[in-house]
Design a protein around this motif. Structure first.
Motif, PDB file in Angstrom:
ATOM      1  N   GLU A 182       0.982  -1.313   0.139  1.00  0.00           N
ATOM      2  CA  GLU A 182      -0.014   0.116  -0.091  1.00  0.00           C
ATOM      3  C   GLU A 182       0.946   1.504  -0.002  1.00  0.00           C
ATOM      4  N   MET A 183       1.897   1.273   0.666  1.00  0.00           N
ATOM      5  CA  MET A 183       2.982   2.403   0.756  1.00  0.00           C
ATOM      6  C   MET A 183       3.561   2.696  -0.689  1.00  0.00           C
ATOM      7  N   ALA A 184       3.923   1.504  -1.193  1.00  0.00           N
ATOM      8  CA  ALA A 184       4.694   1.687  -2.657  1.00  0.00           C
ATOM      9  C   ALA A 184       3.410   2.187  -3.689  1.00  0.00           C
ATOM     10  N   ARG A 185       2.250   1.660  -3.683  1.00  0.00           N
ATOM     11  CA  ARG A 185       1.290   2.237  -4.649  1.00  0.00           C
ATOM     12  C   ARG A 185       0.805   3.702  -4.211  1.00  0.00           C
ATOM     13  N   SER A 186       1.075   4.194  -2.937  1.00  0.00           N
ATOM     14  CA  SER A 186       0.901   5.655  -2.763  1.00  0.00           C
ATOM     15  C   SER A 186       1.685   6.293  -3.207  1.00  0.00           C
ATOM     16  N   TRP A 187       2.937   5.929  -3.301  1.00  0.00           N
ATOM     17  CA  TRP A 187       4.134   6.522  -3.882  1.00  0.00           C
ATOM     18  C   TRP A 187       4.404   6.679  -5.468  1.00  0.00           C
ATOM     19  N   GLY A 188       3.355   5.969  -6.024  1.00  0.00           N
ATOM     20  CA  GLY A 188       2.943   5.640  -7.556  1.00  0.00           C
ATOM     21  C   GLY A 188       3.949   4.588  -7.837  1.00  0.00           C
ATOM     22  N   PHE A 189       4.463   3.809  -7.184  1.00  0.00           N
ATOM     23  CA  PHE A 189       5.205   2.591  -7.925  1.00  0.00           C
ATOM     24  C   PHE A 189       4.168   1.189  -8.388  1.00  0.00           C
ATOM     25  N   ASN A 190       4.463   0.726  -9.250  1.00  0.00           N
ATOM     26  CA  ASN A 190       3.804  -0.449 -10.116  1.00  0.00           C
ATOM     27  C   ASN A 190       3.911  -1.564  -8.804  1.00  0.00           C
ATOM     28  N   VAL A 191       3.383  -2.156  -8.130  1.00  0.00           N
ATOM     29  CA  VAL A 191       3.516  -3.102  -7.279  1.00  0.00           C
ATOM     30  C   VAL A 191       2.382  -4.408  -7.001  1.00  0.00           C
ATOM     31  N   ALA A 192       2.907  -5.592  -6.952  1.00  0.00           N
ATOM     32  CA  ALA A 192       2.008  -6.799  -6.873  1.00  0.00           C
ATOM     33  C   ALA A 192       2.392  -7.672  -5.964  1.00  0.00           C
ATOM     34  N   GLU A 193       1.643  -8.521  -5.322  1.00  0.00           N
ATOM     35  CA  GLU A 193       1.903  -9.374  -4.164  1.00  0.00           C
ATOM     36  C   GLU A 193       2.387 -10.792  -4.956  1.00  0.00           C
ATOM     37  N   THR A 194       1.919 -11.007  -6.277  1.00  0.00           N
ATOM     38  CA  THR A 194       2.404 -12.105  -6.818  1.00  0.00           C
ATOM     39  C   THR A 194       2.491 -11.713  -8.499  1.00  0.00           C
ATOM     40  N   ILE A 195       3.499 -12.239  -9.352  1.00  0.00           N
ATOM     41  CA  ILE A 195       3.743 -12.029 -10.632  1.00  0.00           C
ATOM     42  C   ILE A 195       3.555 -13.345 -11.319  1.00  0.00           C
ATOM     43  N   THR A 196       2.606 -13.577 -12.064  1.00  0.00           N
ATOM     44  CA  THR A 196       2.539 -14.452 -13.143  1.00  0.00           C
ATOM     45  C   THR A 196       3.648 -14.651 -14.353  1.00  0.00           C
ATOM     46  N   LEU A 197       4.676 -15.406 -14.426  1.00  0.00           N
ATOM     47  CA  LEU A 197       5.664 -15.425 -15.572  1.00  0.00           C
ATOM     48  C   LEU A 197       4.815 -16.105 -16.709  1.00  0.00           C
ATOM     49  N   THR A 198       4.913 -15.924 -17.773  1.00  0.00           N
ATOM     50  CA  THR A 198       4.590 -16.656 -18.857  1.00  0.00           C
ATOM     51  C   THR A 198       5.878 -16.986 -19.450  1.00  0.00           C
ATOM     52  N   GLU A 199       6.925 -16.291 -19.426  1.00  0.00           N
ATOM     53  CA  GLU A 199       8.456 -16.206 -19.769  1.00  0.00           C
ATOM     54  C   GLU A 199       9.217 -15.451 -19.278  1.00  0.00           C
ATOM     55  N   PRO A 200      10.711 -15.781 -19.127  1.00  0.00           N
ATOM     56  CA  PRO A 200      11.511 -14.866 -18.407  1.00  0.00           C
ATOM     57  C   PRO A 200      11.442 -13.577 -19.396  1.00  0.00           C
ATOM     58  N   SER A 201      11.130 -12.621 -18.904  1.00  0.00           N
ATOM     59  CA  SER A 201      11.111 -11.239 -19.606  1.00  0.00           C
ATOM     60  C   SER A 201      11.963 -10.128 -18.974  1.00  0.00           C
ATOM     61  N   PHE A 202      12.306 -10.001 -17.776  1.00  0.00           N
ATOM     62  CA  PHE A 202      13.003  -8.961 -17.282  1.00  0.00           C
ATOM     63  C   PHE A 202      14.439  -8.917 -17.693  1.00  0.00           C
ATOM     64  N   ASP A 203      14.890  -7.555 -17.850  1.00  0.00           N
ATOM     65  CA  ASP A 203      16.271  -7.266 -18.193  1.00  0.00           C
ATOM     66  C   ASP A 203      17.161  -7.576 -16.696  1.00  0.00           C
ATOM     67  N   VAL A 204      16.707  -6.945 -15.613  1.00  0.00           N
ATOM     68  CA  VAL A 204      17.476  -6.748 -14.541  1.00  0.00           C
ATOM     69  C   VAL A 204      16.493  -7.113 -13.311  1.00  0.00           C
TER      70      VAL A 204
END
Length: 322
Positions: A182-204
């Protein structure tokens, strides 16, 4: 000169102890403490007695008393006012790496004057922000990349604030704790409790979660030659991870990041003084005040550490006010 210091007597006991201190030939300034920051991840492990034997020398902080086998004083980000010392420092607010303590003598070489446009309380973030800067340097993250930060404690929050200044960064935060989400969202960050990966997609991916599950998700989330920057410190706890999935096939990298050394590829131009000047410049942003979510009195700090040992603290940034 009388002072009160916070002492961890055992893995289950913390007290305030008043003693007399005196100047000697190796120190030159008397400092009255204003604020110090509790770095909850590291200080929880110290208070629980979970510093490995082979790391105890490396983990010592300046002016620490005792040993990690108890009793000891600990802490590494304190802001105070110089009340005795060189004339040009008298009345100045300074930052120093020092255990939690109300009055202290310190060598002039160990203190950093705080720019006048940075509030003293905000300046307690200096040491942790240096950690976040080092992690960004270690990652070599660049414009337009997709970035994951696992864990939104103080280090994760500082990282996110630096990273969102990069143009076109796609920044995702993973945080299981509802209060911190809730704090992260209030400061404008895109935050989730869980993330579903369809494929590895992050660079870092940066792991600041202090948990093996966070590290594992970071490893699984990055794509071909993706980088995982590990900032969590686990003390004497073992960490189990699975490298049998796409880790080798996709040539993924796990990078250890730690604040005491400047990354090798920066050493030809950067030293600790230049890095600290950068951190002070970053701290001119008043947003950083938002990350100091809780303030306790020095008298209440032993109770806080008992709660910290028990795992009942979910604040992001806790400061001690003297």
């Amino acid at each position: 000169m009388e002072t009160t210091a916070l002492w961890h007597l055992s893995a289950s006991s913390t007290i305030l102890k008043t003693t007399n201190i005196r100047n000697d030939h190796s120190v030159s300034c008397l400092i009255k403490s204003l604020y110090s920051l509790i770095s909850t991840g590291t200080e929880r492990l110290v208070a629980q007695g979970k510093v490995p034997d082979n790391l105890q020398e490396a983990m010592k902080v300046p002016y620490m008393e005792g040993s990690f086998g108890f009793p000891l004083t600990y802490g590494y980000s304190l802001v105070g006012e110089v009340i005795e010392g060189p004339e040009h420092l008298i009345g100045k607010n300074v930052h120093i790496m020092h255990p939690h303590q109300s009055m202290l003598y310190a060598n002039q070489a160990h203190i950093a004057p705080i720019p006048e446009d940075i509030p003293s309380k905000r300046a307690v973030l200096v040491s942790n922000l240096e950690t976040a800067v080092n992690a960004v340097w270690d990652s070599e993250v660049t414009v337009g990349e997709k970035v994951l930060v696992a864990g939104f404690g103080i280090i994760g929050a500082l990282l996110c604030q630096i990273l969102r200044k990069f143009p076109a960064i796609d920044l995702q935060v993973l945080e299981p704790n509802q209060t911190r989400r809730e704090m992260a969202r209030s400061w404008g960050f895109n935050v989730a409790e869980t993330i579903t990966l369809t494929e590895p997609s992050f660079d870092v991916a940066f792991n600041t979660s202090s948990h093996e599950n966070g590290l594992q998700f970071c490893i699984d989330s990055v794509g071909y030659e993706g980088k995982v920057v590990e900032l969590s410190w686990y003390g004497d706890q073992s960490v189990n991870i699975n490298l049998g999935k796409s880790f080798h096939h996709l040539r993924k990298q796990i990078i250890s990041s730690q604040v005491s050394q400047i990354p090798g590829h920066k050493l030809n131009r950067w030293d600790h003084q230049r890095r600290k000047a950068l951190v002070f410049d970053l701290l001119k942003d008043p947003f950083f005040d938002e990350l100091l979510t809780d303030e306790i009195s020095f008298q209440d700090s032993p109770v806080f550490f008992q709660d910290l040992r028990n795992g009942t603290i979910d604040s992001i940034g806790t400061t001690i006010k003297y």
